[in-house]
Scaffold this active site. Structure first.
Site, mmCIF file in Angstrom:
data_model
loop_
_atom_site.group_PDB
_atom_site.id
_atom_site.type_symbol
_atom_site.label_atom_id
_atom_site.label_comp_id
_atom_site.label_asym_id
_atom_site.label_seq_id
_atom_site.Cartn_x
_atom_site.Cartn_y
_atom_site.Cartn_z
ATOM 1 N N GLU A 18 -24.633 9.890 19.643
ATOM 2 C CA GLU A 18 -23.377 9.273 20.076
ATOM 3 C C GLU A 18 -23.571 8.434 21.326
ATOM 4 O O GLU A 18 -22.882 7.423 21.511
ATOM 5 C CB GLU A 18 -22.323 10.359 20.323
ATOM 6 C CG GLU A 18 -22.011 11.238 19.124
ATOM 7 C CD GLU A 18 -21.577 10.446 17.910
ATOM 8 O OE1 GLU A 18 -21.001 9.350 18.080
ATOM 9 O OE2 GLU A 18 -21.830 10.905 16.794
ATOM 10 N N PRO A 27 0.831 -1.216 0.000
ATOM 11 C CA PRO A 27 0.000 0.000 0.000
ATOM 12 C C PRO A 27 0.857 1.254 0.000
ATOM 13 O O PRO A 27 2.053 1.213 0.327
ATOM 14 C CB PRO A 27 -0.808 -0.134 1.306
ATOM 15 C CG PRO A 27 -0.701 -1.571 1.700
ATOM 16 C CD PRO A 27 0.621 -2.044 1.189
ATOM 17 N N ASP A 38 -23.346 5.621 9.037
ATOM 18 C CA ASP A 38 -23.640 4.333 9.666
ATOM 19 C C ASP A 38 -24.318 3.382 8.681
ATOM 20 O O ASP A 38 -23.992 2.194 8.620
ATOM 21 C CB ASP A 38 -24.541 4.544 10.880
ATOM 22 C CG ASP A 38 -23.941 5.532 11.864
ATOM 23 O OD1 ASP A 38 -22.704 5.581 11.934
ATOM 24 O OD2 ASP A 38 -24.699 6.252 12.531
ATOM 25 N N GLY A 62 6.771 2.383 2.747
ATOM 26 C CA GLY A 62 8.232 2.476 2.753
ATOM 27 C C GLY A 62 8.933 1.816 1.597
ATOM 28 O O GLY A 62 10.100 1.428 1.719
#
Length: 633
Positions: free
Chosen positions: A407, A185, A482, A189
């Site tokens: 929430e 991905p 959601d 590095g």
């Protein structure tokens, strides 16, 4: 001229001196002229004498005149006592005539030369390779500077070891690999590993990008490939690093052009140079890409890329090692436990961890601190993952109340359900694109998800919408994230993960990866319309069942929902310990120290228009650990 007329009238102008007569000098075609002659001064009708008693000699003079204005007077003067010299200054005339033309020619030559150099270091350099020979004298990177990808380092270290001591491998019949493909991905590095190889291997190292091969001119890409391998042959043994090789190595036959396509010709030449009749010994190709699925199969076979190195996202130990590498650049407070940050950053790549350290340093600098503490590191982690707090965003009391109950519904279900990740904190402070967030972080890295965990995630995702419906009886569009996340999980369970009893362990449809040109445009569904209807029913059944469970659980805990929502309205941010206390006892043992956030300076205040967005996070492999759940947006 007035003084000349006066001197002429007084007889001071010498006209009878044959060697030096009065002369009018003028260029052909010009109205400017010059009168040259000698003048003897007369004062009080006498010629002045010097200190020795002798009469002073006449002195020379020059007067500028205009032929156009004084034509008659000058002509009369010349006819009587003077001469006319119609001379020409050839050098001056030539300079005035040809200088502008010469300047224009020189300017055109200069511009032409600059254009030719910009077109490829000269008119005959289009086919030359753009590979740069790197020198690592400054900012040298070695394998000690690369952390978190130990297996990749070991595989690449073998190549460096072979270049240093080839006899060690050749005495057993081993040969040097021709190519190494690093796959992973973005931000893991791959380029950093290439720089580390350049720093470790004491051999010439060339670097080039895949996009540097193809130009608008036909045949340039293939010519540059040939020239690149010619340079490598001269410096053999050597390493050539091709970054983003998918720009030139894409699958042939699936593009918009035919076999004469310039990119395909470049790829053909690359294939021949790597493993053809005339291969270049001692030239090792190291390539990097994050799209191995689009590469041509002929490029991936052994003999060209003999080894494929997977550079994946780091695990907990790898993240801790990466953090230790990057904190060397900042002033870190003593006794700061980087393991806490490593546990709280699942799914982070090396680039994101480096960004986290930099954000923490900037945050500490804004506060005027002398060192970075754990608090700044955690705030930087939340900022990188979920966005920065937007305390200046003006929300009405009605919107804050709706966000608090939304929430609270997520938080209660996340705590009471068995197969969920630990709650991190709940906030109704706008952060990033969301108006509120319920954050949870796993205690360890997860690579697989059990069915019970996925079903509980669906229930938690429904908690925000259910809480709005129970309290207000009128839902909002805040649950859009959601719903999207729940639909994604349910469809993966049914179509790819074999978690539907009716459909069984059969994959329906292909993966949701990016479409690759003509290869995927004409792909048909591998199931019938009746199966498609059954898939929709199963997906809807999973979500409806989760919605029903969430509604039942929250109705049973209606008082707890009210208590947590009111606490959020008062304190705005609650940690997991506070939520647990409210669920178990209805009160908090250790309330937050600052019930209201500190006011920000006026110069940092900006007027913002509330935006409705979503922050549910998933990927193709399932829900991301630590994703923001149920943020009404």
């Amino acid at each position: 001229m007035a003084e000349f007329r006066k001197a002429w009238a007084l007889g001071e102008v010498v006209t009878n001196n044959a060697p030096t007569p009065l002369t009018l000098v003028s260029a052909p075609g010009s109205f400017d002229a010059t009168l040259k002659g000698f003048r003897k001064e007369i004062k009080n009708w006498e010629t002045p004498k010097g200190s020795d008693g002798k009469v002073l000699e006449p002195h020379q003079f020059e007067v500028n005149a205009s032929v156009a204005l004084l034509g008659d007077d000058l002509a009369k003067l010349i006819r009587s006592n003077g001469t006319y010299d119609n001379s020409t200054d050839f050098l001056k005339t030539a300079i005035v005539t040809f200088l502008p033309v010469l300047l224009v020619v020189l300017l055109l030559v200069f511009l032409f030369r600059q254009q030719m150099k910009a077109a490829g270091r000269g008119a005959m350099s289009f086919g030359k390779s753009k590979a740069r020979l790197l020198t690592m004298d400054r900012n040298k990177v070695t394998f000690k500077d690369v952390a978190g990808i130990q297996e990749a380092k070991e595989e690449l270290w073998e190549i460096v070891d072979f270049l240093r001591d080839p006899r060690k491998f050749q005495k057993l019949g081993g040969s040097i690999p021709k190519g190494v493909l690093m796959v992973g991905p973005p931000g893991t590095g791959k380029t950093l590993l290439a720089r580390a190889i350049a720093g470790e291997a004491d051999v010439p190292f060339f670097s080039i990008s895949g996009s540097d091969f193809v130009e608008m001119f036909v045949g340039v890409g293939a010519s540059r490939v040939r020239d690149m391998f010619e340079q490598g042959k001269k410096h053999a043994p050597c390493l050539i690093f091709i970054d983003e090789i998918d720009a030139v190595g894409r699958h042939r036959g699936h593009g918009l052009g035919g076999g004469h396509d310039e990119r395909e010709q470049t790829l053909n030449q690359l294939l021949v140079e790597m493993d053809g009749f005339d291969t270049q010994e001692g030239v090792i190709i190291i390539a990097a890409t994050n799209r191995p699925d689009v590469l041509d199969p002929a490029l991936l076979r052994p003999g060209r890329f003999d080894r494929q190195v997977t550079v994946s996202l780091p695990d907990f130990k790898g993240r801790e090692e990466i953090l230790k590498v990057h904190v060397k650049k900042i002033k870190l407070a003593a006794n700061t436990d980087l393991g806490v940050i490593a546990r709280g950053t699942p799914g982070f790549s090396g680039a994101e961890l480096a960004n986290l350290i930099n954000e923490a340093a900037l945050l500490a600098a804004r506060k005027g601190m002398t060192a970075v503490t754990l608090a700044e590191l955690e705030e930087a982690r939340d900022k990188v993952r979920w966005g920065r707090e937007r305390r200046s965003l003006a929300l009405s009391d009605k919107e804050k109340e709706n966000t608090a109950y939304h929430e609270a519904g997520h938080a209660i279900l996340n705590e009471i359900l068995e197969h969920t990740d630990p709650l991190h904190k709940v906030t109704i402070i706008p952060r990033g694109p969301s108006l509120g967030s319920t954050m949870f972080l796993p205690t360890e890295d997860k690579f697989t998800y059990r069915k019970a965990e996925l079903l509980d995630q669906l229930v938690v995702a429904m908690g925000g919408r259910v809480a709005e419906e129970i309290v207000f009886g009128n839902v909002t569009n805040g649950a859009v994230g959601d719903i999207r996340m729940a639909t994604h999980i349910a469809r993966k369970m049914v179509c790819e993960w074999g978690m539907s009893e009716k459909l069984g362990m059969v994959e329906y449809g292909e993966s949701d990866g990016e479409v690759f040109l003509a290869r995927d445009l004409g792909r048909r569904a591998n199931y019938s319309s009746a199966t498609a209807k059954l898939i929709d029913e199963e997906v809807k059944g999973l979500i409806d069942h989760a919605y029903g469970d969430a509604k039942r659980l929250l109705i049973e805990r209606r008082e707890t929902l009210e208590v947590i929502a009111q606490a959020l309205l008062e304190y705005e941010t609650l940690d997991a310990e506070h939520i647990k206390d409210l669920i178990e006892t209805g009160s908090m043992k250790n309330p937050p120290n600052s019930p209201k956030p500190p006011s920000i300076p006026d110069e940092y205040r900006k007027k913002e228009t509330p935006k409705r967005a979503d922050d549910g996070s998933t990927d193709d492999g399932g829900p991301l650990p630590g994703a923001v759940v149920g943020a009404p947006a």
